[in-house]
Design a protein around this motif. Sequence first.
Motif, short mmCIF file in Angstrom:
data_model
loop_
_atom_site.label_atom_id
_atom_site.label_comp_id
_atom_site.label_asym_id
_atom_site.label_seq_id
_atom_site.Cartn_x
_atom_site.Cartn_y
_atom_site.Cartn_z
N LYS A 1 -2.10 4.20 4.63
CA LYS A 1 -1.71 4.05 3.17
C LYS A 1 -2.91 2.82 2.75
O LYS A 1 -2.98 1.94 3.19
CB LYS A 1 -0.31 3.77 2.96
CG LYS A 1 0.35 4.83 3.32
CD LYS A 1 1.88 4.47 3.24
CE LYS A 1 2.52 3.19 4.15
NZ LYS A 1 3.92 3.19 3.77
N ARG A 2 -3.07 3.01 1.44
CA ARG A 2 -4.01 2.21 0.73
C ARG A 2 -3.43 1.76 -0.59
O ARG A 2 -2.60 2.59 -1.23
CB ARG A 2 -5.34 2.63 0.45
CG ARG A 2 -6.21 2.99 1.92
CD ARG A 2 -7.42 3.86 1.41
NE ARG A 2 -8.14 4.23 2.64
CZ ARG A 2 -9.26 3.52 3.18
NH1 ARG A 2 -9.52 2.71 2.55
NH2 ARG A 2 -9.62 4.04 4.29
N ARG A 3 -3.88 0.49 -1.02
CA ARG A 3 -3.54 0.29 -2.59
C ARG A 3 -4.41 1.12 -3.53
O ARG A 3 -5.49 1.74 -3.05
CB ARG A 3 -3.72 -1.32 -2.74
CG ARG A 3 -2.82 -2.13 -1.99
CD ARG A 3 -2.60 -3.51 -2.65
NE ARG A 3 -4.05 -4.26 -2.61
CZ ARG A 3 -4.50 -4.68 -1.40
NH1 ARG A 3 -3.92 -4.96 -0.44
NH2 ARG A 3 -5.76 -5.32 -1.73
N ALA B 1 0.86 -1.08 0.01
CA ALA B 1 -0.15 -0.05 0.05
C ALA B 1 0.81 1.18 0.01
O ALA B 1 1.73 1.47 0.88
CB ALA B 1 -0.96 0.08 1.28
N GLU C 1 -7.88 0.26 -3.63
CA GLU C 1 -8.73 0.66 -2.12
C GLU C 1 -8.81 2.37 -2.20
O GLU C 1 -9.82 2.46 -1.60
CB GLU C 1 -7.75 0.25 -0.92
CG GLU C 1 -7.60 -1.32 -0.93
CD GLU C 1 -6.54 -2.04 0.01
OE1 GLU C 1 -6.80 -2.86 0.45
OE2 GLU C 1 -5.80 -1.09 0.36
N LEU C 2 -7.80 3.02 -2.53
CA LEU C 2 -8.09 4.65 -2.52
C LEU C 2 -9.29 5.02 -3.62
O LEU C 2 -10.04 5.67 -3.34
CB LEU C 2 -6.81 5.14 -2.95
CG LEU C 2 -6.79 6.68 -3.23
CD1 LEU C 2 -7.29 7.48 -1.86
CD2 LEU C 2 -5.55 7.40 -3.65
N HIS D 1 -12.35 4.26 -1.73
CA HIS D 1 -12.75 5.01 -0.71
C HIS D 1 -13.27 6.34 -1.30
O HIS D 1 -14.25 7.00 -0.51
CB HIS D 1 -11.15 5.35 0.00
CG HIS D 1 -11.30 6.43 1.10
ND1 HIS D 1 -12.00 6.44 2.02
CD2 HIS D 1 -10.68 7.62 0.77
CE1 HIS D 1 -11.68 7.56 2.92
NE2 HIS D 1 -11.10 8.47 2.19
N TYR E 1 -1.94 7.64 -0.36
CA TYR E 1 -2.61 8.39 0.78
C TYR E 1 -3.75 9.07 0.16
O TYR E 1 -3.54 9.50 -0.85
CB TYR E 1 -1.47 9.31 1.75
CG TYR E 1 -0.49 9.00 2.30
CD1 TYR E 1 -0.68 8.51 3.82
CD2 TYR E 1 0.50 8.54 1.79
CE1 TYR E 1 0.15 7.86 4.57
CE2 TYR E 1 1.71 7.81 2.63
CZ TYR E 1 1.39 7.71 4.06
OH TYR E 1 2.28 7.05 4.79
N CYS E 2 -4.87 9.33 1.18
CA CYS E 2 -6.07 10.16 0.59
C CYS E 2 -5.52 11.47 0.90
O CYS E 2 -5.22 11.91 2.30
CB CYS E 2 -7.24 9.64 1.27
SG CYS E 2 -8.64 10.90 1.07
N CYS F 1 -9.58 8.44 7.08
CA CYS F 1 -8.69 7.54 6.71
C CYS F 1 -7.28 7.69 7.44
O CYS F 1 -6.73 8.89 7.57
CB CYS F 1 -8.42 7.83 5.06
SG CYS F 1 -7.45 6.79 4.35
#
Length: 284
Positions: A118-120, A83, A123-124, A127, A86-87, A115
């Motif tokens: 960290k996301r993949r 991941a 996934e982001l 979101h 970041y948003c 949030c």
Amino acid sequence: DKVNWSDHQDQVCKKLIEEHEARKQKQIIYSDDEEFSDDEDNPYHGCVPIKKYIKDPVHDFIRGLRYCYPMTYGFHVVLSETAWCYCPCMGRTKLKSWRDVVKVDDYLQDCFCDCRAKRRPEELMAHVRKLGESCEAHRIVRDYLSYLYANYLGDKTDHIALYHNNTRDYRRANGVINDRILSVIEKLEEENKKMDEEVEKLKRMKEENRRMESLNKDLYAKLQALEDVKKELDIKDEEEEKIELEEIFGYKKNFETILKPLKMLWKGGKDRKKKKNRKNMDPY
């Protein structure tokens, strides 16, 4: 075709700003001193008054997204399951340095999400799709990423993160990625094969150099022994004889140069003696 990424980002930001302005045109913007009427005859009836900004902070937010590298970094790391994304709306302390630089901290005060990690990329996207239904900032992030990574894989195939899992488009994008990975592997294997051939060639050259070096040592020793024998027998090389012969010719030429004026001088004296003798013999 190869895309100029910087120009592409500029075009995406410009498109989002145009859409934002078009959206604003559907609303009537009132200044703070204007009154709002519920009268149905009023042409402004049913419109929601919003604050009129001299400088729209949404523009700053849109332009600032292109510099939010923690958000987009993971989209370019295709072969990793880590991941990385970041948003940009996450927390009040996260990504604060970026918000301070692009000056969007005030705009995001009411848009911060919970949030925390960290996301993949996929996934982001999930979101921002979810929160984008009710939050303007998340909707802008969703649209920005959707436009930015459209046709990312070429041939009208977007980045795989823009597709929902296990859909036909997702599988098609995954197939494109696998084909490219296979192509890269084949090229690497080909390059590795060439490198192995070069290594073997260098090994052979090194071995040949060693053999020649050993051979040269033997030849040098033999030549030295031959030179010693020639010295003992007083044997001269053809080159040395040629040099001596040339030197002899040189000496001969110099000798002739000196001898010629002497001959002329001797001949002149002899002629004068003959004239004198004839004069003495003449009775008259």
